[in-house]
Design an enzyme around this catalytic site. Structure first.
Site, PDB file in Angstrom:
ATOM      1  CG  ASP A  66      -1.985  -1.199   0.858  1.00 28.12           C
ATOM      2  OD1 ASP A  66      -2.373  -1.166  -0.165  1.00 28.12           O
ATOM      3  OD2 ASP A  66      -2.065  -1.782   1.838  1.00 28.12           O
ATOM      4  NE  ARG A  85      -1.320   0.360   5.921  1.00 30.24           N
ATOM      5  CZ  ARG A  85      -1.156  -0.517   5.129  1.00 30.24           C
ATOM      6  NH1 ARG A  85      -2.322  -1.003   4.597  1.00 30.24           N
ATOM      7  NH2 ARG A  85       0.036  -1.057   4.753  1.00 30.24           N
ATOM      8  CG  HIS A 162      -7.016  -1.941  -0.745  1.00 32.30           C
ATOM      9  ND1 HIS A 162      -6.403  -2.456   0.047  1.00 32.30           N
ATOM     10  CD2 HIS A 162      -6.789  -0.642  -0.779  1.00 32.30           C
ATOM     11  CE1 HIS A 162      -5.852  -1.774   1.173  1.00 32.30           C
ATOM     12  NE2 HIS A 162      -5.844  -0.316   0.486  1.00 32.30           N
ATOM     13  CB  CYS A 249      -1.853  -6.857   1.233  1.00 29.03           C
ATOM     14  SG  CYS A 249      -3.436  -7.343   0.705  1.00 29.03           S
TER      15      CYS A 249
HETATM   16  C1  CIR Z   1      -5.774  -2.031   5.953  1.00 30.29           C
HETATM   17  O1  CIR Z   1      -6.928  -2.052   6.483  1.00 30.29           O
HETATM   18  O2  CIR Z   1      -4.993  -1.213   5.827  1.00 30.29           O
HETATM   19  C2  CIR Z   1      -4.862  -3.346   6.266  1.00 30.29           C
HETATM   20  N1  CIR Z   1      -5.625  -3.995   7.549  1.00 30.29           N
HETATM   21  C3  CIR Z   1      -5.170  -4.381   5.200  1.00 30.29           C
HETATM   22  C4  CIR Z   1      -4.540  -3.693   4.066  1.00 30.29           C
HETATM   23  C5  CIR Z   1      -4.372  -4.743   2.788  1.00 30.29           C
HETATM   24  N2  CIR Z   1      -3.717  -4.367   1.710  1.00 30.29           N
HETATM   25  C6  CIR Z   1      -4.007  -4.639   0.527  1.00 30.29           C
HETATM   26  O3  CIR Z   1      -5.189  -4.908   0.172  1.00 30.29           O
HETATM   27  N3  CIR Z   1      -3.241  -3.978  -0.432  1.00 30.29           N
END
Ligand code: CIR
Length: 254
Positions: A66, A85, A162, A249
């Site tokens: 991300d 984040r 996402h 991810c």
């Molecule tokens: C979030 O909500 O940002 C994390 N718990 C999960 C992120 C997952 N990332 C992705 O699908 N690229």
């Protein structure tokens, strides 16, 4: 062909990651084991892995997909949409400089963008407008991509976290799609492989050099992917699913 992977060891605070799953908190020990198995699966695909150290102040920092986007021409530091984040970018940026030198771009405020919303199909990058990625962030990315001879296309979406929660491009024209993405006209030129609602988590897979790494426990999806001729490698991501994460991810692939 991907040569490099960037990943990050999960921190103990992973158990406090953002979650909509209502499936309890991850077990950290098991999450560590699953992460090692995930890295082994990637290694078997012939890539070199840069493994970054855990970041205890950022529960979701294992999800390196991300805060950065790695293209064949430049690296891009994003501006994650979740406040908790945003600081992850400070420690991903040096990793991008190792591979791209000064060729690293940035998404700037008020733009927000999680690269989990960005799906590469050849030189075209589809960018989902989600709760994390706003139009400003997406349009900034389009400008950056065009500067580097690439193309960006915006995709509206409503239901999932996402874009790549519900879509995975497996190269060779093959696109896994679940839920709201099955009928999207943007993707009608591709061979859509529908992932059933009961297995929607399996729509988050990764193609790595002819192999497809996917979560274990999704037999209908697995056999559809095998029928396409890929070598399928399954990994258990149960602890990451509890915090809305999947196989894509946890790595940057380039
Ligand atoms: C979030 O909500 O940002 C994390 N718990 C999960 C992120 C997952 N990332 C992705 O699908 N690229």
């Amino acid at each position: 062909m991907f040569n490099y992977i960037i990943a990050r060891t999960p921190c103990k605070a992973l158990i406090d990651g953002i979650s909509s799953a209502d499936d309890g908190k991850p077990n950290y020990e098991l999450a560590m084991k699953q992460h090692l198995a995930y890295l082994d699966a990637l290694r078997m695909c012939g890539v070199e892995i840069l493994l970054l150290p855990p970041l205890e102040n950022y529960p979701d920092s294992v999800f390196v997909e991300d805060p950065a986007l790695c293209t064949k021409h430049c690296g891009i530091v994003t501006r994650p949409g979740a406040d908790s984040r945003r600081g992850e970018i400070d420690s991903i940026e040096p990793a991008l400089h190792r591979f791209y030198g000064d060729n690293v771009e940035r998404i700037e405020a008020p733009g927000t963008l999680d690269a989990g919303d960005v799906m590469m199909v050849g030189d075209t990058f589809y960018i989902g407008l989600s709760a994390r990625t706003n139009a400003e962030g997406a349009n900034q990315l389009v400008v950056i991509l065009e500067k580097h001879g690439l193309t960006g296309r915006l995709v509206t979406m409503e239901k999932v976290l996402h874009l790549k929660t519900g879509l995975a491009y497996l190269e060779d024209g093959n696109l896994l799609a679940a839920g709201e993405f099955v009928d999207k006209p943007e993707f009608s030129h591709l061979n859509i492989i529908e992932i059933p609602e009961s297995e929607s988590y399996a729509a988050n897979c990764i193609w790595v050099n002819g192999n497809v790494i996917m979560p274990s426990g999704y037999p209908i999806s697995e056999s559809k992917i095998r029928d396409l001729g890929y070598n399928v490698v399954t990994v258990d991501t149960s602890e990451y699913r509890k915090v809305d994460g999947g196989v894509s991810c946890m790595s940057l692939r380039f």
